[in-house]
Design an enzyme around this catalytic site. Structure first.
Site, PDB file in Angstrom:
ATOM      1  CG  HIS A 156      -8.079   3.572   8.385  1.00 60.64           C
ATOM      2  ND1 HIS A 156      -6.816   3.220   7.953  1.00 60.64           N
ATOM      3  CD2 HIS A 156      -8.861   3.564   7.278  1.00 60.64           C
ATOM      4  CE1 HIS A 156      -6.839   3.018   6.648  1.00 60.64           C
ATOM      5  NE2 HIS A 156      -8.065   3.219   6.214  1.00 60.64           N
ATOM      6  CB  CYS A 198      -3.575   1.489  13.133  1.00 59.89           C
ATOM      7  SG  CYS A 198      -3.230   1.081  11.418  1.00 59.89           S
TER       8      CYS A 198
END
Length: 500
Positions: A156, A198
């Site tokens: 992430h 991301c």
């Protein structure tokens, strides 16, 4: 239904135009074989069953490098290593990166696991500083001036940061400082980084120029999610016993290409185009992302095998999926965490199981809502201070100017909800080519202030580093955020807790 709910959530994400720096000013690189070795650093920055795919990506990458001829001693693997032995793993001591695929965990030596997978250790391993690290093997990247280095990270991310399973986030300026130092110390001839996260583009936008002989591709630009794939209920789906996604779209795109293509003939540029096409869902960007390049783009003229292994000469299969759209059923990274919880509700066979599964799902949703509301309440409280509005007016003239500079996002006079939403969710206007934030210490201070007053930013809450970057760029101090965040309530979690 779960699939319908997830589809609605993912379609809410905005996508922006892809960006590729100009290569006109890049000098032609000398031709000929490297004389040195290939070194590789593979990092899964998360833990937990819901993040299965990140460790699966890293294990698959290890198999590609070993197949390509890299010796084990030249590959460093960092991951939580809590998936293969997870009690709920339907295939104990095995990990799969695609439906019907092979066990990619077999033979993978994990050099740093569990609490040793930290930003500090990652930077030490990359820099080659043996005394600074703790781990199973103590291996570091001992590359020299004639060597090539390949770095793959899967986890992430959020604006300006990458996650780690333990300890603080990895910030873009920290990564860049380490890369510059290694370049200045002649620690490599060329380096290639593939980053699955991301907002991964925010780690390099305005940060990496073409002078360091470093080439980077990212799974997403600075403003969007990257995507998980091979998930239950999607096409193609994993075996029925799996309740989590097996891979990430960008990652499986470059790795499945590497499994089949002749990497002595295929250049990094060709691989980039293949990955870009598949990750963007044939250029539609519907449940896909903008794969970008940064740094010394002339490196992409070189064979991919120079970094992924010269023995990867292909298996005769297609190096491009015949129908990339068939692989495009995906879910955004932050929603993928909830998928096992939704599936548990669906699979409940009795009232007690249903009650427990529903409670677990609701707890996760409530935690997200609490962070969403808390950040907006803090921004609202800051905007109520005349000194903060003065800082805004000093930079943008008035709120109307801010609306125009932000592309007409509906900001109206005063500290109303549109202005709050702008500061929370959108990047404030800044000169083209500038990094996310002017003062990285301020951003670290904002994160620390939030975590001290509220809770540790997990893989969902970390997205609000964009909010904190906006506050820093306005000129707000981290102490001001600390005074209003969560109304001064004591932190519910500690920094030392694992950020799964």
């Amino acid at each position: 239904m779960v699939a319908t709910h997830i589809a609605c959530l993912t379609l809410l994400l905005g996508l922006v135009a892809a960006y590729r720096p100009s290569i006109d000013s890049v000098l032609q690189r000398p031709t000929g074989k490297f004389k040195g070795e290939i070194w590789a650093l593979l990092v899964a920055g998360s833990g937990g069953w819901g993040n299965y795919r990140h460790q699966a990506d890293v294990c698959h990458a290890y198999q590609i490098l070993r197949h390509g001829g890299l010796p084990e001693e030249n590959i460093v693997v960092m991951m939580a290593d809590d998936i293969a032995t997870y009690p709920g793993n339907p295939h104990p001591h095995q990990i799969f990166n695609r439906p019907g695929g092979i066990d990619v965990y077999e033979g993978v030596p994990v050099d740093y696991r569990g609490p040793d997978v930290t930003a500090e250790n990652f930077l030490s391993v990359l820099s080659g500083q043996e005394p600074a690290v703790i781990g199973t093997s103590g291996k570091v990247i001992k590359s020299g001036p004639e060597d090539r280095v390949f770095v793959f990270y899967a986890d992430h991310g959020a604006p300006g940061i990458l996650g780690m399973p333990s300890g603080p986030f990895l910030y873009a300026d920290q990564l860049m400082d380490t890369l510059r130092a290694k370049a200045q110390n002649s620690g490599f001839a060329d380096m290639v980084l593939y980053i699955e996260a991301c907002e991964a583009g925010s780690m390099f936008e305005g940060m990496l120029d073409d002078s360091l002989d470093i080439y980077v591709t990212t799974a997403a630009n600075a403003h969007e999610s990257s995507w998980a794939t091979y998930c239950p209920g999607m096409r193609p789906a994993p075996a029925a016993e799996f309740t989590t996604c097996l891979g990430d779209l960008y990652s499986v795109s470059w790795m499945e290409n590497s499994d089949h293509a002749n990497l002595l003939k295929e250049t990094l540029e060709k691989q980039f185009e293949v990955v870009k096409q598949r990750t963007s869902r044939n250029g539609s960007y519907i449940q896909g992302s903008h794969v970008l390049q940064f740094g010394s783009l002339s490196i992409d003229e070189e064979p991919a095998g120079d970094y992924l292994g010269e023995a990867n000469t292909g298996d005769g299969g297609s190096d491009i999926p015949e129908d990339p759209a068939a692989y495009a059923e995906t879910i955004s990274q932050r929603e993928a965490e909830l998928l096992p919880l939704y599936l548990a509700v669906q699979a409940a066979s009795n009232g007690l199981e249903s009650q427990q599964a529903s409670a677990a799902l609701q707890e996760a949703l409530d935690a997200r809502s609490s962070v969403d509301q808390g950040v907006r309440q803090a921004v609202r409280a800051l905007l109520a201070q005349p000194s903060v509005m003065y800082l805004l007016q000093e930079q943008y003239g008035d709120v109307q100017n801010l609306e125009e500079a932000s592309g007409g996002l509906g900001v109206s006079g005063g500290a109303g909800e549109p202005l709050i939403e702008l500061l929370v969710s959108e990047p404030l206007p800044r000169a083209e080519g500038q990094p996310l934030v002017k003062d990285w210490d301020c951003l670290r201070g904002m994160v620390a202030a939030w975590e001290a007053s509220c809770s540790t930013l997990d893989q969902y809450g970390m997205q609000y580093t964009r909010t904190f970057a906006n506050l820093c760029n306005i000129g707000i101090l981290s102490e001001q955020l600390g005074e209003v965040a969560c109304a001064g309530k004591p932190a519910r979690m500690l920094h030392s807790q694992v950020k799964n």
